[in-house]
Design an enzyme around this catalytic site. Structure first.
Site, PDB file in Angstrom:
ATOM      1  CD  GLU A   1      26.331 -52.255  -6.946  1.00  7.21           C
ATOM      2  OE1 GLU A   1      27.512 -52.561  -7.137  1.00  7.21           O
ATOM      3  OE2 GLU A   1      25.603 -51.745  -7.825  1.00  7.21           O
TER       4      GLU A   1
ATOM      5  CD  GLU B   1      24.860 -55.490 -10.825  1.00  8.95           C
ATOM      6  OE1 GLU B   1      24.605 -54.466 -10.176  1.00  8.95           O
ATOM      7  OE2 GLU B   1      24.778 -56.652 -10.337  1.00  8.95           O
TER       8      GLU B   1
END
Length: 262
Positions: free
Chosen positions: A116, A136
């Site tokens: 990210e 995740e």
């Protein structure tokens, strides 16, 4: 502005180019709350220092750019989710608009929040050993630092959906073919390539570069007709600057332009 001193990052300015290095090699450059806070201060300095025009983001060592949130710290309650953190993850994945170019020099694992961070950068280059992923959901959480929004805008949606929903990784060649990175270079050449790109950008009109980045970033959030209209606004503002007159004049006179940033 002088170099700032930190514990978990190294932030240095070399003329018009800044280098921000996540310096937690034993933790594979995972980011805890303190690291995010330090990065926030560094990004603020980069944004506000008129003498610095490009930043390179990388990680310490040969194994990892960043593996994202420090889950060991999280398991001890040391990290807080959005709202509990003093700053966005990595300092700039949300609520930190920066219209100067940022280059990610990806030296290994680029996972979870690390990916990210890379997605928040404008240009990404990597080593052949780099691995990319948003794992995740494997741990019953989700990419919450922009991954669900930026990855589908950066690569084909089918591949983005696959990566987010399965938590599987892709290698450097797949990332290159998908357009996630622009160059793959051996580790010993990675930072040289990043500096080469940064120096090329520094030769261009600084106001034009920043305005073009603003047009790209803000335009992606608009319908095409609104984006084109906003581009017209930015272009009119840019064309009224001294640099916009100097560029064509230098071209006509067959010389290198002398941009002043105004």
């Amino acid at each position: 502005m002088a170099d700032l001193s930190f514990e978990n990052i190294i932030y240095k300015k070399e003329g018009p180019v800044a280098v921000l290095t996540i310096n937690r090699e034993p933790q594979l450059n995972a980011v805890n709350a303190q690291t995010s806070s330090e990065m926030y201060r560094a990004w603020e300095d980069f944004r506000d220092d008129s003498n610095v025009r490009v930043c390179i983001l990388t990680g310490t060592g040969a194994k990892s750019f960043s593996t994202g949130m420090d889950l060991v710290a999280t398991s001890r309650g040391e990290n807080q989710f959005e709202g509990g953190r003093p700053v966005p993850f990595g300092g700039f994945t949300k609520r930190m608009p920066i219209y100067k170019p940022i280059i990610a020099a990806i030296n290994g694992y680029c996972l979870a929040g690390g990916m990210e961070l890379a997605l928040t950068c404008d240009i990404r280059i990597c080593t052949p050993e780099a691995r990319f992923g948003l794992p995740e959901v494997r741990w019953a959480i989700m990419p919450g630092a922009g991954g669900t929004q930026r990855l589908p805008r950066a690569i084909p949606q089918a591949l983005a959906n696959y990566m987010i929903l399965t938590a599987d990784q892709i290698d450097a060649e797949t990332a290159f073919r998908a357009g996630l990175v622009s160059h793959i270079v051996p580790l010993p050449e990675l930072m040289d390539k990043a500096h080469q790109i940064a120096n090329t950008i520094c030769e261009r009109g600084p106001l034009a570069v920043r305005t073009a980045k603003e047009a790209i970033q803000r335009g992606l959030d608009m319908p095409m007709d609104h984006g084109l209209a906003y581009e017209d606004v930015l272009l009119a503002r840019l064309m009224a600057t001294e640099d916009a007159k100097e560029g064509p004049r230098a071209f006509a006179e067959k010389r290198k332009p002398d941009f002043k940033g105004r």
